[in-house]
Scaffold this active site. Structure first.
Site, PDB file in Angstrom:
ATOM      1  N   ARG A  94       0.850  -1.200   0.000  1.00 59.57           N
ATOM      2  CA  ARG A  94       0.000   0.000   0.000  1.00 59.57           C
ATOM      3  C   ARG A  94       0.881   1.245   0.000  1.00 59.57           C
ATOM      4  O   ARG A  94       2.086   1.178   0.218  1.00 59.57           O
ATOM      5  CB  ARG A  94      -0.905   0.011   1.230  1.00 59.57           C
ATOM      6  CG  ARG A  94      -0.150   0.028   2.533  1.00 59.57           C
ATOM      7  CD  ARG A  94      -0.989   0.411   3.731  1.00 59.57           C
ATOM      8  NE  ARG A  94      -0.234   0.211   4.973  1.00 59.57           N
ATOM      9  CZ  ARG A  94       0.719   1.012   5.424  1.00 59.57           C
ATOM     10  NH1 ARG A  94       1.078   2.084   4.742  1.00 59.57           N
ATOM     11  NH2 ARG A  94       1.344   0.748   6.565  1.00 59.57           N
ATOM     12  N   ASP A  97       3.457   5.181   4.975  1.00 57.18           N
ATOM     13  CA  ASP A  97       4.627   4.724   5.714  1.00 57.18           C
ATOM     14  C   ASP A  97       4.231   3.606   6.678  1.00 57.18           C
ATOM     15  O   ASP A  97       3.515   2.686   6.301  1.00 57.18           O
ATOM     16  CB  ASP A  97       5.277   5.913   6.430  1.00 57.18           C
ATOM     17  CG  ASP A  97       6.774   5.719   6.668  1.00 57.18           C
ATOM     18  OD1 ASP A  97       7.116   4.884   7.518  1.00 57.18           O
ATOM     19  OD2 ASP A  97       7.583   6.391   6.003  1.00 57.18           O
ATOM     20  N   ALA A 166      -5.910   6.244  10.311  1.00 56.53           N
ATOM     21  CA  ALA A 166      -4.853   6.181   9.291  1.00 56.53           C
ATOM     22  C   ALA A 166      -5.412   5.571   8.010  1.00 56.53           C
ATOM     23  O   ALA A 166      -6.343   4.763   8.054  1.00 56.53           O
ATOM     24  CB  ALA A 166      -3.685   5.346   9.803  1.00 56.53           C
ATOM     25  N   GLY A 168      -4.159   4.106   3.923  1.00 63.04           N
ATOM     26  CA  GLY A 168      -3.147   3.787   2.924  1.00 63.04           C
ATOM     27  C   GLY A 168      -3.757   2.833   1.924  1.00 63.04           C
ATOM     28  O   GLY A 168      -4.385   1.855   2.322  1.00 63.04           O
ATOM     29  N   CYS A 197       3.160   6.743  10.557  1.00 67.13           N
ATOM     30  CA  CYS A 197       3.062   7.338   9.221  1.00 67.13           C
ATOM     31  C   CYS A 197       4.288   8.180   8.890  1.00 67.13           C
ATOM     32  O   CYS A 197       4.265   8.999   7.972  1.00 67.13           O
ATOM     33  CB  CYS A 197       1.781   8.160   9.060  1.00 67.13           C
ATOM     34  SG  CYS A 197       0.305   7.224   9.500  1.00 67.13           S
TER      35      CYS A 197
END
Length: 242
Positions: A94, A97, A166, A168, A197
């Site tokens: 993905r 981070d 979060a 991603g 992240c």
């Protein structure tokens, strides 16, 4: 653009599942959609097979995942510490981070053929954020976007800005993979072993921390229902229960 758009989204709650099998399952769903799209290329438009869409909910046992553009130095725990934390570490495909998934977190994986909706990854990310902003708004929290940083935040622009959700994703041939992780009763101590992240000066938070109380299993289910409702509204989709 797909002229035979399918706005139905099949919903499935996987319960508690390790990260890798859940990722493998997403990859299989994605492959099935892409295979159909490739098959459609050789068919006249009126014979095109509609591609399905999926929304998966899951709760992962303790795991740290690193995005393909992530930096390994943002993982602060070594092998011994991971064992002590009973956590695994997975490099994934993905965007974004490093992040943490664990118990008390609602993880959502939309595996959508965006050609059924719109072909715009930026809009897709903003829509995912909107779903969570509306959801936590029902609990009196003002979720916001932070310029240049995906996910949903509280008190953006203030020294105590903090991320509650979060995000991603990956997309291939307009089919999406991965998604969002909303902290509900999450044990926030696990975030101490990463630079979440890759952002050094920002904090993370949870619904439990913000409301100053543990949410019950019934409330967890209620939150899932709210996410589904707002997902259907924002994406103008019809959720079908598997």
């Amino acid at each position: 653009m797909n002229t035979n758009q399918n706005k139905a989204v099949e919903f499935e709650d996987l319960g508690i599942k390790e990260y890798q099998p859940a990722w493998d399952y997403q990859e299989k769903l994605m492959k099935d959609i892409i295979d159909t799209k490739i098959k459609n290329r050789d068919l006249p438009a009126e014979e095109h097979i509609t591609t399905p869409n999926h929304l998966l909910f899951v709760e992962h046992p303790h795991v740290y995942t690193l995005g393909k553009s992530g930096h390994e130095e943002n993982m602060l725990a070594g092998i011994d510490k991971l064992k002590e934390l009973e956590a695994t570490y997975v490099k994934t495909n993905r965007g974004g981070d490093i992040t943490y998934h664990g118990f008390g977190q609602i993880v959502g994986y939309p595996v959508l053929d965006l050609e059924n909706f719109f072909t715009d990854i930026h809009l897709y990310m903003r829509n995912l954020e909107e779903v969570i902003i509306r959801t936590i708004g029902e609990y009196g929290l003002k979720g916001e976007r932070s310029p240049g940083e995906t996910g949903v935040w509280l008190d953006v622009g203030k020294p105590y800005a903090r991320k509650i959700c979060a995000m991603g994703v990956k997309a291939s041939r307009w089919v999406t993979l991965h998604g969002f992780a909303l902290n509900i009763n999450t044990d926030m101590r696990y975030f101490e072993y990463i630079i979440p992240c890759g952002i050094k000066d920002k904090q993370v938070t949870s619904l439990k921390r913000e409301l100053e109380r543990e949410l019950t299993p019934e409330e967890m289910e209620d939150i899932k229902g709210k996410i589904r409702k707002h997902f259907a509204d924002v994406f103008q989709a019809e959720l079908i229960y598997k």
